[in-house]
Design an enzyme around this catalytic site. Structure first.
Site, mmCIF file in Angstrom:
data_model
loop_
_atom_site.group_PDB
_atom_site.id
_atom_site.type_symbol
_atom_site.label_atom_id
_atom_site.label_comp_id
_atom_site.label_asym_id
_atom_site.label_seq_id
_atom_site.Cartn_x
_atom_site.Cartn_y
_atom_site.Cartn_z
ATOM 1 N N LYS A 90 0.891 3.939 -2.998
ATOM 2 C CA LYS A 90 0.454 5.327 -2.772
ATOM 3 C C LYS A 90 1.603 6.320 -3.014
ATOM 4 O O LYS A 90 1.364 7.442 -3.471
ATOM 5 C CB LYS A 90 -0.116 5.484 -1.362
ATOM 6 C CG LYS A 90 -1.437 4.756 -1.140
ATOM 7 C CD LYS A 90 -2.514 5.236 -2.095
ATOM 8 C CE LYS A 90 -3.901 4.758 -1.705
ATOM 9 N NZ LYS A 90 -4.939 5.160 -2.683
ATOM 10 N N TYR A 125 0.838 -1.209 0.000
ATOM 11 C CA TYR A 125 0.000 0.000 0.000
ATOM 12 C C TYR A 125 0.869 1.254 0.000
ATOM 13 O O TYR A 125 0.619 2.198 -0.751
ATOM 14 C CB TYR A 125 -0.908 -0.035 1.229
ATOM 15 C CG TYR A 125 -1.968 1.054 1.267
ATOM 16 C CD1 TYR A 125 -3.089 0.995 0.448
ATOM 17 C CD2 TYR A 125 -1.861 2.125 2.160
ATOM 18 C CE1 TYR A 125 -4.072 1.976 0.493
ATOM 19 C CE2 TYR A 125 -2.832 3.114 2.215
ATOM 20 C CZ TYR A 125 -3.938 3.031 1.377
ATOM 21 O OH TYR A 125 -4.900 4.022 1.435
#
Ligand code: NAP
Length: 246
Positions: free
Chosen positions: A160, A156
């Site tokens: 991101k 993640y």
């Protein structure tokens, strides 16, 4: 409410959470909104809610990892509306574990949904956004796109972080063409993505002392979508209750 009158907006991951509130808000401000998600029943409900509120919205099924599906959705938008002014790349999923316990399969899946989707979306929508004259892309990153968080969820964070810089890179290419590209970085927001997470430690590290609400992120997205942000591109807007100021 007229801030987006005459504009057409596509919001991915719009069946729930931040995407749903964004779709509802953009429609309230006059945009025709394409609600896109893999949750077909919930997504169709959002489009129905938009229509009930007096707005214009349709639901289109879209797995954001599927390039052919992107082509189909953009073709439908072009045929039906003839334009696309706003693209909100919002769909995303997270891994939960630490690096040593993360399988390659999980890593690839999170990167596909959370990162590669943003590349595919901008690529598929490029021609319509350039034709718009006031095109605006809002890519949803995270506080975890600019910090190491709690040392878990490696895929993640990688995804991101990539969304943050991909945004700036494309913003530079498209600036002369009149298309703005910005990222929004939510902190801890009360959405279905939170699942059964114990939110106490999240509130503890948030200076404003509470979780954010999806509407508060939607408000930032609305600002970047509209012409009030006409001189804003390549920027990153934090909606995090002060998390990154610590
Ligand atoms: P959410 O409540 O889980 O909603 C995301 C929606 O995207 C869900 O309907 C989800 O469906 C859908 N989706 C998942 N995979 C998809 C795919 N392949 N194609 C199309 N749609 C897909 O999430 P949220 O909390 O609103 O988060 C929205 C965005 O904000 C994400 O990018 C997230 O990373 C980011 N964000 C959230 C927070 C937070 O605290 N909530 C913080 C920072 C950043 P399923 O239910 O089937 O997965």
């Amino acid at each position: 409410m007229t801030r987006l009158n005459g504009k057409t907006a596509l919001v991915t991951g719009a069946a729930g959470g931040i995407g749903k509130e964004t779709a509802l808000l953009l429609a309230r401000e006059g945009a025709t909104v394409i609600v896109a998600d893999v949750q077909d029943a919930l997504g169709a409900d959002v489009a129905t809610e938009i229509e009930k509120n007096g707005g214009q919205g349709i639901y289109l099924s879209l797995d954001v990892t599927d390039e052919a599906a992107w082509t189909r959705v953009i073709t439908t938008i072009e045929e039906k509306y003839g334009r696309l002014d706003v693209l909100v790349n919002n769909a995303g999923i997270s891994d939960r574990d630490v690096l040593e316990n993360t399988t390659l399969e999980t890593y690839h899946k999170v990167i596909a949904v959370t990162q590669t989707s943003v590349f595919l979306g901008m690529k598929a929508a490029a021609a319509l956004l350039k034709a718009s004259g006031t095109g605006s892309v809002i890519n949803i990153s995270s506080i975890f796109g600019a910090s190491g968080g709690f040392g878990s969820s490696p895929a993640y964070h990688a995804a991101k972080g990539a969304v943050r810089l991909l945004t700036k890179n494309v913003a530079l290419e498209w600036a002369p063409l009149g298309v703005r590209v910005n990222s929004v970085h939510p902190g801890f927001i009360a959405t279905p993505m939170m699942g059964d997470t114990d939110t106490t430690p999240l509130v503890d590290v948030t200076p404003l002392g509470r979780l954010g609400r999806p509407e508060e992120v939607a408000a930032a997205i609305l600002f970047l979508a509209g012409d009030e942000a006409s001189f804003v591109t390549g920027s990153e807007l934090y909606v995090d209750g002060g998390y990154l100021a610590r």
